[in-house]
Design a protein around this motif. Structure first.
Motif, PDB file in Angstrom:
ATOM      1  N   VAL A 105       0.838  -1.201   0.000  1.00 30.85           N
ATOM      2  CA  VAL A 105       0.000   0.000   0.000  1.00 30.85           C
ATOM      3  C   VAL A 105       0.871   1.247   0.000  1.00 30.85           C
ATOM      4  O   VAL A 105       0.668   2.181  -0.787  1.00 30.85           O
ATOM      5  CB  VAL A 105      -0.944  -0.004   1.222  1.00 30.85           C
ATOM      6  CG1 VAL A 105      -1.675   1.326   1.340  1.00 30.85           C
ATOM      7  CG2 VAL A 105      -1.940  -1.150   1.123  1.00 30.85           C
ATOM      8  N   ASP A 106       1.868   1.283   0.890  1.00 27.19           N
ATOM      9  CA  ASP A 106       2.710   2.466   1.025  1.00 27.19           C
ATOM     10  C   ASP A 106       3.522   2.727  -0.244  1.00 27.19           C
ATOM     11  O   ASP A 106       3.660   3.876  -0.684  1.00 27.19           O
ATOM     12  CB  ASP A 106       3.667   2.280   2.210  1.00 27.19           C
ATOM     13  CG  ASP A 106       4.347   3.573   2.620  1.00 27.19           C
ATOM     14  OD1 ASP A 106       3.821   4.243   3.516  1.00 27.19           O
ATOM     15  OD2 ASP A 106       5.395   3.918   2.041  1.00 27.19           O
ATOM     16  N   GLY A 107       4.054   1.680  -0.829  1.00 28.57           N
ATOM     17  CA  GLY A 107       4.899   1.847  -2.004  1.00 28.57           C
ATOM     18  C   GLY A 107       4.140   2.233  -3.257  1.00 28.57           C
ATOM     19  O   GLY A 107       4.723   2.755  -4.200  1.00 28.57           O
ATOM     20  N   THR A 108       2.815   1.988  -3.272  1.00 30.34           N
ATOM     21  CA  THR A 108       2.018   2.336  -4.445  1.00 30.34           C
ATOM     22  C   THR A 108       1.175   3.588  -4.233  1.00 30.34           C
ATOM     23  O   THR A 108       0.912   4.328  -5.177  1.00 30.34           O
ATOM     24  CB  THR A 108       1.084   1.172  -4.834  1.00 30.34           C
ATOM     25  OG1 THR A 108       0.290   0.792  -3.693  1.00 30.34           O
ATOM     26  CG2 THR A 108       1.882  -0.018  -5.311  1.00 30.34           C
ATOM     27  N   LEU A 109       0.758   3.837  -2.973  1.00 31.72           N
ATOM     28  CA  LEU A 109      -0.079   5.006  -2.682  1.00 31.72           C
ATOM     29  C   LEU A 109       0.708   6.156  -2.072  1.00 31.72           C
ATOM     30  O   LEU A 109       0.225   7.282  -2.033  1.00 31.72           O
ATOM     31  CB  LEU A 109      -1.219   4.640  -1.717  1.00 31.72           C
ATOM     32  CG  LEU A 109      -2.172   3.519  -2.104  1.00 31.72           C
ATOM     33  CD1 LEU A 109      -3.284   3.409  -1.071  1.00 31.72           C
ATOM     34  CD2 LEU A 109      -2.750   3.748  -3.484  1.00 31.72           C
ATOM     35  N   GLY A 110       1.908   5.873  -1.541  1.00 29.34           N
ATOM     36  CA  GLY A 110       2.685   6.918  -0.886  1.00 29.34           C
ATOM     37  C   GLY A 110       2.330   7.107   0.571  1.00 29.34           C
ATOM     38  O   GLY A 110       2.788   8.052   1.210  1.00 29.34           O
ATOM     39  N   MET A 111       1.552   6.231   1.146  1.00 27.64           N
ATOM     40  CA  MET A 111       1.166   6.326   2.554  1.00 27.64           C
ATOM     41  C   MET A 111       0.619   4.987   3.017  1.00 27.64           C
ATOM     42  O   MET A 111       0.135   4.199   2.205  1.00 27.64           O
ATOM     43  CB  MET A 111       0.102   7.413   2.745  1.00 27.64           C
ATOM     44  CG  MET A 111      -1.197   7.171   2.001  1.00 27.64           C
ATOM     45  SD  MET A 111      -2.374   8.537   2.121  1.00 27.64           S
ATOM     46  CE  MET A 111      -1.694   9.691   0.928  1.00 27.64           C
ATOM     47  N   GLY A 112       0.743   4.713   4.322  1.00 32.46           N
ATOM     48  CA  GLY A 112       0.085   3.526   4.851  1.00 32.46           C
ATOM     49  C   GLY A 112       0.931   2.646   5.750  1.00 32.46           C
ATOM     50  O   GLY A 112       0.407   2.043   6.686  1.00 32.46           O
ATOM     51  N   PHE A 113       2.253   2.535   5.523  1.00 34.21           N
ATOM     52  CA  PHE A 113       3.044   1.583   6.299  1.00 34.21           C
ATOM     53  C   PHE A 113       3.089   1.970   7.777  1.00 34.21           C
ATOM     54  O   PHE A 113       2.813   1.149   8.656  1.00 34.21           O
ATOM     55  CB  PHE A 113       4.468   1.484   5.749  1.00 34.21           C
ATOM     56  CG  PHE A 113       5.303   0.423   6.432  1.00 34.21           C
ATOM     57  CD1 PHE A 113       5.284  -0.882   5.972  1.00 34.21           C
ATOM     58  CD2 PHE A 113       6.086   0.722   7.539  1.00 34.21           C
ATOM     59  CE1 PHE A 113       6.029  -1.878   6.607  1.00 34.21           C
ATOM     60  CE2 PHE A 113       6.836  -0.249   8.178  1.00 34.21           C
ATOM     61  CZ  PHE A 113       6.809  -1.559   7.712  1.00 34.21           C
ATOM     62  N   GLY A 114       3.446   3.211   8.061  1.00 35.00           N
ATOM     63  CA  GLY A 114       3.566   3.626   9.453  1.00 35.00           C
ATOM     64  C   GLY A 114       2.243   3.619  10.174  1.00 35.00           C
ATOM     65  O   GLY A 114       2.132   3.118  11.300  1.00 35.00           O
ATOM     66  N   VAL A 115       1.203   4.170   9.540  1.00 32.07           N
ATOM     67  CA  VAL A 115      -0.115   4.222  10.161  1.00 32.07           C
ATOM     68  C   VAL A 115      -0.634   2.820  10.447  1.00 32.07           C
ATOM     69  O   VAL A 115      -1.161   2.537  11.532  1.00 32.07           O
ATOM     70  CB  VAL A 115      -1.101   4.994   9.254  1.00 32.07           C
ATOM     71  CG1 VAL A 115      -2.517   4.912   9.801  1.00 32.07           C
ATOM     72  CG2 VAL A 115      -0.674   6.453   9.124  1.00 32.07           C
ATOM     73  N   THR A 116      -0.477   1.920   9.475  1.00 35.13           N
ATOM     74  CA  THR A 116      -0.965   0.547   9.648  1.00 35.13           C
ATOM     75  C   THR A 116      -0.173  -0.194  10.721  1.00 35.13           C
ATOM     76  O   THR A 116      -0.760  -0.862  11.590  1.00 35.13           O
ATOM     77  CB  THR A 116      -0.865  -0.217   8.316  1.00 35.13           C
ATOM     78  OG1 THR A 116      -1.585   0.497   7.305  1.00 35.13           O
ATOM     79  CG2 THR A 116      -1.442  -1.613   8.453  1.00 35.13           C
ATOM     80  N   SER A 117       1.142  -0.105  10.697  1.00 39.61           N
ATOM     81  CA  SER A 117       1.986  -0.813  11.661  1.00 39.61           C
ATOM     82  C   SER A 117       1.744  -0.316  13.081  1.00 39.61           C
ATOM     83  O   SER A 117       1.613  -1.106  14.023  1.00 39.61           O
ATOM     84  CB  SER A 117       3.462  -0.637  11.298  1.00 39.61           C
ATOM     85  OG  SER A 117       3.721  -1.126  10.006  1.00 39.61           O
ATOM     86  N   ALA A 118       1.676   1.007  13.260  1.00 38.31           N
ATOM     87  CA  ALA A 118       1.429   1.566  14.591  1.00 38.31           C
ATOM     88  C   ALA A 118       0.059   1.155  15.105  1.00 38.31           C
ATOM     89  O   ALA A 118      -0.115   0.877  16.299  1.00 38.31           O
ATOM     90  CB  ALA A 118       1.546   3.090  14.541  1.00 38.31           C
ATOM     91  N   THR A 119      -0.925   1.102  14.220  1.00 37.71           N
ATOM     92  CA  THR A 119      -2.271   0.683  14.617  1.00 37.71           C
ATOM     93  C   THR A 119      -2.263  -0.749  15.143  1.00 37.71           C
ATOM     94  O   THR A 119      -2.863  -1.047  16.185  1.00 37.71           O
ATOM     95  CB  THR A 119      -3.230   0.800  13.414  1.00 37.71           C
ATOM     96  OG1 THR A 119      -3.374   2.181  13.067  1.00 37.71           O
ATOM     97  CG2 THR A 119      -4.592   0.220  13.736  1.00 37.71           C
TER      98      THR A 119
END
Length: 300
Positions: free
Chosen positions: A17-31
């Motif tokens: 998600v992060d590599g294709t949309l530019g966002m998501g890894f940190g938010v998802t992992s922290a959640t």
């Protein structure tokens, strides 16, 4: 072993998600880490520890694909590193309960940002206007780094849509530049958490899983940037982030009856699924219009 494998799957999906949309890894992992009961400062520290190798590989992969603007990279990465360090130091200095509530609330906000951005094609974070204006790049990086550290994630939701507004780059180049700059921010944030001793209780097995999954998927995500259906993916990620962190916030005020919990969760999943389906249809129609020369695909 199963714990590592589960987090490797989560890390791989988050990096896709992060590599294709530019966002998501940190938010998802922290959640995910907050939902497991990890302390907020430790969850953010663990997320950024996992980001060190994943953002490095992701940034290099985007660089190889020609998705990085070096001038913009430096202008957002350096202020982002400063903001990230300050955010990490602040997060380690406030009380556990205050940090948990504030981080969950911030993650809900970014979940809404992602859901509205991709589910409805709108923005709710104000971004500067006026074309490629260099003076906006440093404030964008500074703000993105600060909220990334204090929220465990947030670099992408702040920086990606902002760069899409203040630069004239196509989406894949904005995503690549954001991912490459995130490595510098992750190094700075991790240094801040080491200074504040938030690294002592990091759950290293989940971090190892996140790293393995993220590193394996990062080159694939860089190649797929701009090709996968962004709208439904972003809508589902945003909805999931909202759901998990809303449960954390509601739990702070007391437990709801089980039947009500299940009803609310199922209702929310159904609602987000409808948004994602509609967003997919809208994106397919836009792409078809672009192929026929009837429409210029928006970069925001």
């Amino acid at each position: 072993m199963w714990l590592v494998a589960a987090f490797a799957l989560a890390g791989g999906l988050a990096q896709l998600v992060d590599g294709t949309l530019g966002m998501g890894f940190g938010v998802t992992s922290a959640t995910v880490l907050l939902a497991l009961g990890v302390a907020p400062a430790t969850a953010s520290a663990a997320t950024h520890a996992a980001k060190l190798p994943t953002t490095l590989i992701s940034g290099l992969s985007h660089w190889r694909e020609g998705n990085v603007d070096r001038a913009v990279l430096l202008r957002v990465a350096i202020p982002g590193a400063i903001g990230g360090f300050l955010g990490a130091v602040i997060l380690t200095s406030i009380s556990l309960e205050a940090a948990k509530s504030s981080m969950a609330g911030l993650l809900v906000f970014f979940g809404v940002v992602i859901l509205v951005r991709f589910g409805f094609g709108l923005r709710i974070i104000p971004v500067p206007k006026g074309g490629h204006t260099a003076r906006w790049l440093s404030p964008i990086g500074l703000l993105g780094g600060f909220v990334d550290a204090t929220g465990g994630g947030g670099w992408g939701p702040v920086v990606t849509p902002s760069l899409m507004t203040v630069t004239r780059h196509e989406p894949r180049k904005v995503v690549g530049t954001t991912n490459a700059a995130e490595f510098v921010v992750a190094v700075s944030v991790s240094t801040g958490f080491i200074t504040g001793a938030a690294h002592q209780d990091i759950p290293w097995l989940p971090v190892l899983g996140l790293v393995l999954g993220g590193v394996c998927v990062a080159p694939i995500a860089a190649r797929l940037a701009g090709r996968l259906p962004h709208a439904p993916m972003g809508a589902m990620v945003g909805g999931l982030v909202i759901l998990v962190n809303a449960v954390t916030i509601v739990g702070a005020f007391g437990d709801l009856p089980l039947w009500l919990d299940l009803a609310l969760m199922l209702g929310w999943i159904g609602f987000v699924s409808r948004i994602a389906w509609a967003a997919w249809g809208r994106e397919k129609a836009e792409r078809a219009a672009v192929e026929e020369g009837e429409l210029t695909l928006p970069v925001g």
